[in-house]
Design an enzyme around this catalytic site. Structure first.
Site, PDB file in Angstrom:
ATOM      1  N   LYS A 111      91.454  10.669 -35.231  1.00 42.67           N
ATOM      2  CA  LYS A 111      91.864  11.136 -36.563  1.00 42.67           C
ATOM      3  C   LYS A 111      92.079   9.974 -37.527  1.00 42.67           C
ATOM      4  O   LYS A 111      91.738  10.085 -38.706  1.00 42.67           O
ATOM      5  CB  LYS A 111      93.118  11.998 -36.453  1.00 42.67           C
ATOM      6  CG  LYS A 111      92.741  13.395 -36.018  1.00 42.67           C
ATOM      7  CD  LYS A 111      93.919  14.290 -35.824  1.00 42.67           C
ATOM      8  CE  LYS A 111      93.473  15.644 -35.312  1.00 42.67           C
ATOM      9  NZ  LYS A 111      94.335  16.189 -34.284  1.00 42.67           N
ATOM     10  N   LYS A 194      77.441  20.972 -30.111  1.00 44.30           N
ATOM     11  CA  LYS A 194      78.482  22.012 -30.115  1.00 44.30           C
ATOM     12  C   LYS A 194      78.675  22.670 -31.480  1.00 44.30           C
ATOM     13  O   LYS A 194      78.650  21.996 -32.505  1.00 44.30           O
ATOM     14  CB  LYS A 194      79.783  21.335 -29.671  1.00 44.30           C
ATOM     15  CG  LYS A 194      80.910  22.279 -29.409  1.00 44.30           C
ATOM     16  CD  LYS A 194      82.202  21.548 -29.171  1.00 44.30           C
ATOM     17  CE  LYS A 194      83.313  22.421 -29.720  1.00 44.30           C
ATOM     18  NZ  LYS A 194      84.625  21.959 -29.636  1.00 44.30           N
ATOM     19  N   LYS A 197      84.275  23.775 -35.961  1.00 45.76           N
ATOM     20  CA  LYS A 197      84.787  23.731 -37.333  1.00 45.76           C
ATOM     21  C   LYS A 197      84.542  22.365 -37.940  1.00 45.76           C
ATOM     22  O   LYS A 197      84.047  22.242 -39.058  1.00 45.76           O
ATOM     23  CB  LYS A 197      86.290  23.995 -37.329  1.00 45.76           C
ATOM     24  CG  LYS A 197      86.630  25.446 -37.200  1.00 45.76           C
ATOM     25  CD  LYS A 197      88.135  25.643 -37.073  1.00 45.76           C
ATOM     26  CE  LYS A 197      88.407  26.977 -36.426  1.00 45.76           C
ATOM     27  NZ  LYS A 197      89.624  27.011 -35.629  1.00 45.76           N
TER      28      LYS A 197
HETATM   29  P1  AMP Z   1      88.952  24.960 -32.114  1.00 46.09           P
HETATM   30  O1  AMP Z   1      88.147  25.785 -33.075  1.00 46.09           O
HETATM   31  O2  AMP Z   1      88.326  23.630 -31.851  1.00 46.09           O
HETATM   32  O3  AMP Z   1      90.406  24.893 -32.516  1.00 46.09           O
HETATM   33  O4  AMP Z   1      88.899  25.719 -30.706  1.00 46.09           O
HETATM   34  C1  AMP Z   1      89.550  26.940 -30.430  1.00 46.09           C
HETATM   35  C2  AMP Z   1      89.079  27.456 -29.070  1.00 46.09           C
HETATM   36  O5  AMP Z   1      87.675  27.781 -29.106  1.00 46.09           O
HETATM   37  C3  AMP Z   1      89.230  26.433 -27.914  1.00 46.09           C
HETATM   38  O6  AMP Z   1      89.600  27.133 -26.736  1.00 46.09           O
HETATM   39  C4  AMP Z   1      87.849  25.851 -27.757  1.00 46.09           C
HETATM   40  O7  AMP Z   1      87.590  25.346 -26.453  1.00 46.09           O
HETATM   41  C5  AMP Z   1      86.954  27.057 -28.095  1.00 46.09           C
HETATM   42  N1  AMP Z   1      85.683  26.604 -28.676  1.00 46.09           N
HETATM   43  C6  AMP Z   1      85.521  25.970 -29.867  1.00 46.09           C
HETATM   44  N2  AMP Z   1      84.197  25.697 -30.098  1.00 46.09           N
HETATM   45  C7  AMP Z   1      83.513  26.171 -29.014  1.00 46.09           C
HETATM   46  C8  AMP Z   1      82.119  26.202 -28.654  1.00 46.09           C
HETATM   47  N3  AMP Z   1      81.184  25.713 -29.443  1.00 46.09           N
HETATM   48  N4  AMP Z   1      81.783  26.773 -27.461  1.00 46.09           N
HETATM   49  C9  AMP Z   1      82.730  27.287 -26.652  1.00 46.09           C
HETATM   50  N5  AMP Z   1      84.054  27.302 -26.931  1.00 46.09           N
HETATM   51  C10 AMP Z   1      84.455  26.749 -28.098  1.00 46.09           C
END
Ligand code: AMP
Length: 329
Positions: A111, A194, A197
């Site tokens: 960050k 991947k 966000k």
């Molecule tokens: P985040 O949006 O990074 O805060 O992630 C929230 C949840 O979604 C976490 O459990 C991540 O592991 C899951 N997650 C986020 N992006 C992916 C992705 N591309 N594929 C699978 N799981 C995801």
């Protein structure tokens, strides 16, 4: 029965990766476990949102959580900022968290590299707030992706340190919950791997047909296979990984065969994929819109969640205060 805690940042809309990687599993597990799902709105303050943005995004995430099938009767769904006990535990844990160890976390280093002009103390103590979120309910399991493993390790460390410092066996050490074999990684369609966000490549559950089509048609592809039954490069496999979660088996088989026969037309594949994502999204999007227009319902859910979460949190904080040595006269 396990006590499960999971949070989601309120910094953006939920995308297909969030749904297939996390939410789909949460929806299943909420009936077999004692689940706490919260929206990490305090955490989002590290990026200094405007007041309107802060509220709007929290409301959106709550509406989306519910639209995906999280059940406020079966689990405890709440806003982090509605549970002041979390802030108190965060303050107490901060006293036993060391600057050196916090500076060394990968997420902090990442960050400050990305935002050198906004290295605030909230960023440094981010893992302490995360630990407070988890151990406030004495969670035994935390569903985490690979990227969050270090933060969970920190939560375990703070729990263990507290127990050792005060010679108690109070906090359990939360373990990762990996959903066994079912874990999928949803790729982005821009060739970066991947969907995420921060990657800015999300197809959101709230996206409508036009937006989805635009995003999918832009997906990176190659000039097509030249040899029959050849192996797919990752950018093409990515399209099929998305198909695997939203399309019918017959559709997937059809395009796989076309690929194997070197007859694939990526334009057709993308059109079909966009249509299938739109059909997948449609009922969820409708429920999100319904929820957003029903502020009374959202207020009721948040109030009920806050009450249930505070019940468990206040017990922990009361015990911890006593262990620290706070006593009333
Ligand atoms: P985040 O949006 O990074 O805060 O992630 C929230 C949840 O979604 C976490 O459990 C991540 O592991 C899951 N997650 C986020 N992006 C992916 C992705 N591309 N594929 C699978 N799981 C995801």
């Amino acid at each position: 029965m396990e006590t499960v805690v999971s949070g989601i940042r309120s910094t953006g809309n939920l995308h297909l990766g969030n749904y297939f990687g996390a939410l789909k599993n949460f929806v299943k597990m909420q009936h077999e476990n004692n689940c706490y799902f919260f929206i990490a709105d305090y955490h989002s303050l590290t990026t200094h949102p405007t007041p309107d943005d802060l509220h709007g995004k929290v409301k959106q995430v709550l509406a989306e959580y519910l639209a995906c099938g999280l059940d406020p009767e079966a689990s405890t769904i709440y806003l982090q900022s509605d549970v002041p006990e979390i802030s108190e535990l965060y303050l107490l844990l901060n006293m036993n968290a060391y600057v050196g160890e916090l500076e060394r976390t990968t997420s902090f280093k990442d960050k400050i590299r990305k935002n050198p002009e906004n290295v605030n103390a909230g960023l440094l103590t981010y893992p302490v707030l995360m630990a407070a979120d988890i151990i406030i309910h004495n969670a035994t399991r935390v569903p985490v992706g690979k990227d969050q493993e270090q933060n969970l390790e920190m939560a375990r460390k703070f729990a263990r340190r507290f127990n050792n410092m005060y010679k108690v066996d109070y906090f359990k050490e939360p373990q990762p919950y990996n959903f066994g074999e079912a874990l999928v990684k949803i790729p982005g369609l821009d060739g970066t791997g991947k969907m995420g966000k921060s990657e800015g490549n999300g197809i959101y559950l709230f996206d409508d047909a036009k937006t989805i089509k635009k995003k999918v048609m832009k997906a990176v592809t190659d000039s097509g296979p030249t040899e029959k039954n050849s192996e797919m490069p990752e950018i093409i496999q990515n399209l099929f990984t998305l198909m695997d979660v939203v399309s019918d088996k017959s559709t997937i088989d059809f395009f796989r065969e076309k690929y194997a026969e070197c007859e694939i037309r990526y334009g057709d594949l993308k059109k079909q994929l966009a249509e299938d994502i739109t059909n997948f999204n449609a009922p969820i999007r409708e429920r999100i819109l319904d929820n957003l227009s029903n502020n009374d319902y959202l207020r009721k859910v948040a109030k009920m969640g806050a009450e249930k979460a505070r019940e468990s949190a206040s017990k922990t904080v009361k015990d911890v205060r006593e262990i620290f040595g706070f006593k009333s006269f």
